[in-house]
Design an enzyme around this catalytic site. Sequence first.
Site, PDB file in Angstrom:
ATOM      1  N   ARG A   1      53.268 127.904  36.212  1.00  0.00           N
ATOM      2  CA  ARG A   1      54.671 127.509  36.437  1.00  0.00           C
ATOM      3  C   ARG A   1      54.731 126.061  36.946  1.00  0.00           C
ATOM      4  O   ARG A   1      55.624 125.309  36.577  1.00  0.00           O
ATOM      5  CB  ARG A   1      55.361 128.458  37.423  1.00  0.00           C
ATOM      6  CG  ARG A   1      55.558 129.894  36.941  1.00  0.00           C
ATOM      7  CD  ARG A   1      56.467 130.077  35.750  1.00  0.00           C
ATOM      8  NE  ARG A   1      57.783 129.521  35.913  1.00  0.00           N
ATOM      9  CZ  ARG A   1      58.859 129.897  35.192  1.00  0.00           C
ATOM     10  NH1 ARG A   1      58.754 130.867  34.279  1.00  0.00           N
ATOM     11  NH2 ARG A   1      60.010 129.324  35.351  1.00  0.00           N
TER      12      ARG A   1
ATOM     13  N   THR B   1      62.822 124.827  34.519  1.00  0.00           N
ATOM     14  CA  THR B   1      63.457 125.269  33.268  1.00  0.00           C
ATOM     15  C   THR B   1      64.218 124.131  32.592  1.00  0.00           C
ATOM     16  O   THR B   1      64.130 123.952  31.373  1.00  0.00           O
ATOM     17  CB  THR B   1      64.434 126.434  33.574  1.00  0.00           C
ATOM     18  OG1 THR B   1      63.735 127.433  34.324  1.00  0.00           O
ATOM     19  CG2 THR B   1      64.986 127.039  32.293  1.00  0.00           C
TER      20      THR B   1
ATOM     21  N   ASN C   1      63.080 124.194  25.648  1.00  0.00           N
ATOM     22  CA  ASN C   1      62.257 123.613  26.710  1.00  0.00           C
ATOM     23  C   ASN C   1      60.751 123.783  26.502  1.00  0.00           C
ATOM     24  O   ASN C   1      59.989 123.861  27.453  1.00  0.00           O
ATOM     25  CB  ASN C   1      62.723 124.116  28.072  1.00  0.00           C
ATOM     26  CG  ASN C   1      62.644 125.626  28.197  1.00  0.00           C
ATOM     27  OD1 ASN C   1      62.126 126.294  27.311  1.00  0.00           O
ATOM     28  ND2 ASN C   1      63.145 126.155  29.300  1.00  0.00           N
TER      29      ASN C   1
ATOM     30  N   ARG D   1      57.193 120.371  30.501  1.00  0.00           N
ATOM     31  CA  ARG D   1      58.609 120.284  30.129  1.00  0.00           C
ATOM     32  C   ARG D   1      59.161 118.870  30.323  1.00  0.00           C
ATOM     33  O   ARG D   1      59.996 118.426  29.534  1.00  0.00           O
ATOM     34  CB  ARG D   1      59.418 121.328  30.902  1.00  0.00           C
ATOM     35  CG  ARG D   1      59.245 122.734  30.295  1.00  0.00           C
ATOM     36  CD  ARG D   1      59.800 123.807  31.186  1.00  0.00           C
ATOM     37  NE  ARG D   1      59.925 125.089  30.483  1.00  0.00           N
ATOM     38  CZ  ARG D   1      60.182 126.242  31.107  1.00  0.00           C
ATOM     39  NH1 ARG D   1      60.334 126.279  32.429  1.00  0.00           N
ATOM     40  NH2 ARG D   1      60.304 127.352  30.413  1.00  0.00           N
TER      41      ARG D   1
ATOM     42  N   PHE E   1      73.588 132.905  27.807  1.00  0.00           N
ATOM     43  CA  PHE E   1      72.832 132.161  26.795  1.00  0.00           C
ATOM     44  C   PHE E   1      71.910 133.055  25.964  1.00  0.00           C
ATOM     45  O   PHE E   1      71.128 132.564  25.160  1.00  0.00           O
ATOM     46  CB  PHE E   1      72.005 131.049  27.464  1.00  0.00           C
ATOM     47  CG  PHE E   1      71.100 131.541  28.568  1.00  0.00           C
ATOM     48  CD1 PHE E   1      69.873 132.120  28.286  1.00  0.00           C
ATOM     49  CD2 PHE E   1      71.485 131.427  29.897  1.00  0.00           C
ATOM     50  CE1 PHE E   1      69.046 132.595  29.293  1.00  0.00           C
ATOM     51  CE2 PHE E   1      70.650 131.895  30.918  1.00  0.00           C
ATOM     52  CZ  PHE E   1      69.433 132.478  30.608  1.00  0.00           C
TER      53      PHE E   1
ATOM     54  N   HIS F   1      57.062 128.616  27.358  1.00  0.00           N
ATOM     55  CA  HIS F   1      57.378 129.763  28.210  1.00  0.00           C
ATOM     56  C   HIS F   1      56.215 129.975  29.167  1.00  0.00           C
ATOM     57  O   HIS F   1      55.067 129.773  28.786  1.00  0.00           O
ATOM     58  CB  HIS F   1      57.561 131.017  27.351  1.00  0.00           C
ATOM     59  CG  HIS F   1      57.634 132.295  28.150  1.00  0.00           C
ATOM     60  ND1 HIS F   1      58.797 132.704  28.753  1.00  0.00           N
ATOM     61  CD2 HIS F   1      56.672 133.208  28.473  1.00  0.00           C
ATOM     62  CE1 HIS F   1      58.556 133.854  29.409  1.00  0.00           C
ATOM     63  NE2 HIS F   1      57.279 134.177  29.252  1.00  0.00           N
TER      64      HIS F   1
ATOM     65  N   LYS G   1      57.042 126.982  22.270  1.00  0.00           N
ATOM     66  CA  LYS G   1      58.284 127.391  21.616  1.00  0.00           C
ATOM     67  C   LYS G   1      58.538 126.611  20.318  1.00  0.00           C
ATOM     68  O   LYS G   1      57.915 125.568  20.077  1.00  0.00           O
ATOM     69  CB  LYS G   1      59.439 127.210  22.605  1.00  0.00           C
ATOM     70  CG  LYS G   1      59.328 128.114  23.838  1.00  0.00           C
ATOM     71  CD  LYS G   1      60.572 128.007  24.722  1.00  0.00           C
ATOM     72  CE  LYS G   1      60.466 128.922  25.931  1.00  0.00           C
ATOM     73  NZ  LYS G   1      61.718 128.905  26.745  1.00  0.00           N
TER      74      LYS G   1
END
Length: 139
Positions: A87, A93, A114, A104, A59, A117, A11
């Site tokens: 994951r 998250t 964060n 993360r 959000f 993705h 990100k």
Amino acid sequence: MATNRTFTMIKPDAVKAGNIGNILQMINNAGFRIVAMKYTKLSKEAAGQFYAVHKERPFYGELCDFMSSGPIVAAILEKDNAIADFRTLIGATNPAEAAPGTIRAKYATSIGENAVHGADSDENAAIEGNFHFAGVEMH
Ligand code: DAT
Ligand code: MG
């Protein structure tokens, strides 16, 4: 059924912070193979389309602003059990809840910003991969 492909994005926060290399190294060390990858930037409209599943969440506007705020890296990754294992590699998250050593935990700064993705299902991995790589040959 174990899946063998997932979709990821590094990100804008992580790209800006200079963490593309560190994150790709973690992905590589965890045994994922890159089958497609590009450095790109989402328009606000494209970010809105990509995250349309979150349209009703409070959000959503913030998320689309953030995801279109700078360049990203999008990639399709291959490994046995790709969805679940990726994951696990990225962590929760909210980085405050992400397990130590996850991407993360290391590189995210907030629940909104964060770092990475990760697709949450086979079906979404296919939709998201197609969003970025429609017509691209996988290697
Ligand atoms: P994940 O990215 O772990 O799959 P998600 O699908 O629930 O999480 O949400 C998508 C993205 O939206 C998430 O990575 C960051 C943002 N987001 C989620 N919950 C948020 C919140 N409470 N406040 C701000 N941004 C949030
Ligand atoms: Mg999600």
